[in-house]
Every structure is written in C-alpha cells, then in structure tokens.
Write a protein that holds these residues in place. Structure first.
Motif, short mmCIF file in Angstrom:
data_model
loop_
_atom_site.label_atom_id
_atom_site.label_comp_id
_atom_site.label_asym_id
_atom_site.label_seq_id
_atom_site.Cartn_x
_atom_site.Cartn_y
_atom_site.Cartn_z
N LEU A 161 -19.20 51.88 11.29
CA LEU A 161 -19.86 53.02 10.65
C LEU A 161 -20.85 53.59 11.65
O LEU A 161 -21.75 52.88 12.11
N SER A 162 -20.65 54.84 11.99
CA SER A 162 -21.43 55.47 13.04
C SER A 162 -21.59 56.95 12.73
O SER A 162 -20.64 57.60 12.29
N ILE A 163 -22.76 57.48 12.96
CA ILE A 163 -23.01 58.90 12.71
C ILE A 163 -22.01 59.77 13.46
O ILE A 163 -21.57 60.80 12.97
N GLY A 164 -21.61 59.34 14.64
CA GLY A 164 -20.68 60.13 15.45
C GLY A 164 -19.22 59.91 15.12
O GLY A 164 -18.34 60.50 15.75
N GLY A 165 -18.93 59.12 14.10
CA GLY A 165 -17.54 58.83 13.75
C GLY A 165 -16.88 59.96 12.99
O GLY A 165 -17.49 60.98 12.67
N ARG A 166 -15.60 59.75 12.69
CA ARG A 166 -14.82 60.74 11.94
C ARG A 166 -15.26 60.74 10.47
O ARG A 166 -15.41 59.69 9.87
N ALA A 167 -15.45 61.93 9.93
CA ALA A 167 -15.85 62.07 8.53
C ALA A 167 -14.64 62.33 7.66
O ALA A 167 -13.71 63.05 8.07
N TYR A 168 -14.62 61.74 6.49
CA TYR A 168 -13.56 61.94 5.51
C TYR A 168 -14.17 62.36 4.19
O TYR A 168 -15.30 61.98 3.89
N ASP A 169 -13.38 63.06 3.38
CA ASP A 169 -13.75 63.14 1.98
C ASP A 169 -13.12 61.93 1.30
O ASP A 169 -12.41 61.14 1.96
N SER A 170 -13.38 61.72 0.02
CA SER A 170 -12.91 60.50 -0.64
C SER A 170 -11.39 60.39 -0.66
O SER A 170 -10.84 59.30 -0.43
N VAL A 171 -10.71 61.49 -0.91
CA VAL A 171 -9.24 61.47 -0.92
C VAL A 171 -8.70 61.18 0.48
O VAL A 171 -7.79 60.36 0.65
N GLY A 172 -9.27 61.80 1.48
CA GLY A 172 -8.84 61.56 2.86
C GLY A 172 -9.08 60.12 3.29
O GLY A 172 -8.25 59.52 3.98
N PHE A 173 -10.20 59.55 2.89
CA PHE A 173 -10.49 58.14 3.19
C PHE A 173 -9.46 57.23 2.53
O PHE A 173 -8.94 56.31 3.16
N SER A 174 -9.14 57.52 1.28
CA SER A 174 -8.13 56.74 0.57
C SER A 174 -6.78 56.83 1.28
O SER A 174 -6.11 55.81 1.50
N GLN A 175 -6.39 58.03 1.65
CA GLN A 175 -5.12 58.22 2.36
C GLN A 175 -5.12 57.50 3.70
O GLN A 175 -4.11 56.90 4.09
N HIS A 176 -6.23 57.54 4.39
CA HIS A 176 -6.33 56.86 5.69
C HIS A 176 -6.14 55.35 5.53
O HIS A 176 -5.37 54.73 6.27
N LEU A 177 -6.82 54.76 4.55
CA LEU A 177 -6.65 53.33 4.32
C LEU A 177 -5.21 53.01 3.93
O LEU A 177 -4.65 52.00 4.39
N ASP A 178 -4.60 53.85 3.10
CA ASP A 178 -3.19 53.65 2.72
C ASP A 178 -2.28 53.67 3.95
O ASP A 178 -1.40 52.83 4.10
N GLU A 179 -2.49 54.65 4.83
CA GLU A 179 -1.67 54.78 6.04
C GLU A 179 -1.81 53.54 6.92
O GLU A 179 -0.82 53.05 7.49
N LEU A 180 -3.03 53.05 7.05
CA LEU A 180 -3.25 51.86 7.86
C LEU A 180 -2.55 50.65 7.25
O LEU A 180 -1.96 49.83 7.97
N GLN A 181 -2.58 50.54 5.93
CA GLN A 181 -1.90 49.42 5.27
C GLN A 181 -0.39 49.51 5.46
O GLN A 181 0.25 48.50 5.73
N VAL A 182 0.16 50.69 5.33
CA VAL A 182 1.60 50.86 5.52
C VAL A 182 2.01 50.48 6.94
O VAL A 182 3.08 49.92 7.15
N SER A 183 1.13 50.74 7.89
CA SER A 183 1.45 50.41 9.29
C SER A 183 1.13 48.96 9.64
O SER A 183 1.24 48.57 10.80
N GLY A 184 0.73 48.14 8.64
CA GLY A 184 0.60 46.71 8.88
C GLY A 184 -0.80 46.13 8.81
O GLY A 184 -0.98 44.93 9.01
N THR A 185 -1.80 46.93 8.55
CA THR A 185 -3.16 46.40 8.45
C THR A 185 -3.38 45.83 7.06
O THR A 185 -3.20 46.52 6.07
N SER A 186 -3.75 44.56 7.01
CA SER A 186 -4.06 43.97 5.70
C SER A 186 -5.51 43.50 5.62
O SER A 186 -5.98 43.10 4.57
#
Length: 163
Positions: free
Chosen positions: A80-105
């Motif tokens: 978590l960093s001020i300079g990191g990528r910002a998401y809205d709640s739906v985008g954050f959810s989609q990002h976590l889903d994409e990472l899980q589909v690609s093998g992150t558990s």
C-alpha cells in the motif's frame, strides 16, 4: 484464498481492534486472514531525511522477514503506497479475481509505519496500490483495507453490500 496483512506497529486503540476483528470475522466466509505485526521504530518529532530512511529501512527489514516467512509460490505481495495504482471498489474486486484466475491464492498486503515503506519493501512487492493520495494512520488503514477486501469478495460473488 489466504490473506496476510504484514503491518508495522501495534493496534493501540480498542475501537480499531474491534473494527479489524469484525472484518476478519466477515472475511472468514471467503478466506483465511492472518495479521503479522512487526515493531515500529521510535521516530523523533522532527526527523532528518537520513533518519527517516534509517527508520523505514529497519522497519522494512522486519517486514521483509515476515513476507519471506509467509510466502509460497502462489503468493502476490501488494504494497500500500500513495504512489500505487488506484482502483474503485469494482475494479479492485476484478483485479483480485483476475489474479486468482491466474493462480494467486495467497495475497500479502503490506502496510508501512508512520513514515511509509522502505525502498527495499517497495522493490520486493509485486505491485503497489493506493487507496488515496492522502495519508492515513496505519491502524485506520488496516480497517479500510480489510473492509475493501470484504467488499471485493461480496462484489465478486454478486452478493449485496451497501454502497
């Protein structure tokens, strides 16, 4: 799914602890949650730039030990960093889903102390995300992060959650 929060400093106020406990309980339907705290370094009221780097480096070494201790092949480290990528709640959810589909558990979210994260921790992270351009107390940030992870799980499953 496994979620680890690697954080600097202890929870000092009971109301923050109660809020963290509530979201850990809510998240238990979707994931196992672990919080790994490392001690913070005392920081003088007015630090020089060199002192700030030294403090962040010491805290960073502790965080890196926790990250390595908890990591496995399917782990994603998110700082978590001020300079990191910002998401809205739906985008954050989609990002976590994409990472899980690609093998992150296993997700390790890293929250720094009052001065932020060391360069070494940021370099170790697989990505940086930002919840705001503003700075929040690390205790509050734990609650915000856990709430957003919970919200992301609800969104991902099409379950209702207040807006």
């Amino acid at each position: 799914m496994k979620i680890t929060l690697a954080v600097v400093g202890k929870m000092k106020e009971k109301y923050w602890t109660l809020a963290v406990d509530e979201y850990v309980k809510r998240l238990s339907r979707y994931a196992s949650v672990q919080i790994c705290q490392v001690s913070d370094e005392p920081a003088p009221e007015r630090c020089s730039a060199a002192q700030e780097v030294q403090i962040k480096d010491l805290e960073g070494e502790r965080l890196l030990r926790q990250i390595e201790k908890c990591s496995s092949g399917d782990t994603r480290v998110i700082a978590l960093s001020i300079g990191g990528r910002a998401y809205d709640s739906v985008g954050f959810s989609q990002h976590l889903d994409e990472l899980q589909v690609s093998g992150t558990s296993h997700f390790i979210f890293v929250i720094g102390g009052s001065l932020g994260l060391s360069d070494a921790v940021l370099k170790r992270a697989d990505e940086e995300i930002s919840f705001s351009r503003m700075t929040f107390p690390h205790q509050m940030m734990r609650v915000i992060l856990l709430e957003q992870i919970y919200r992301a799980q609800r969104i991902s499953r099409g379950e209702p959650y207040h807006k």
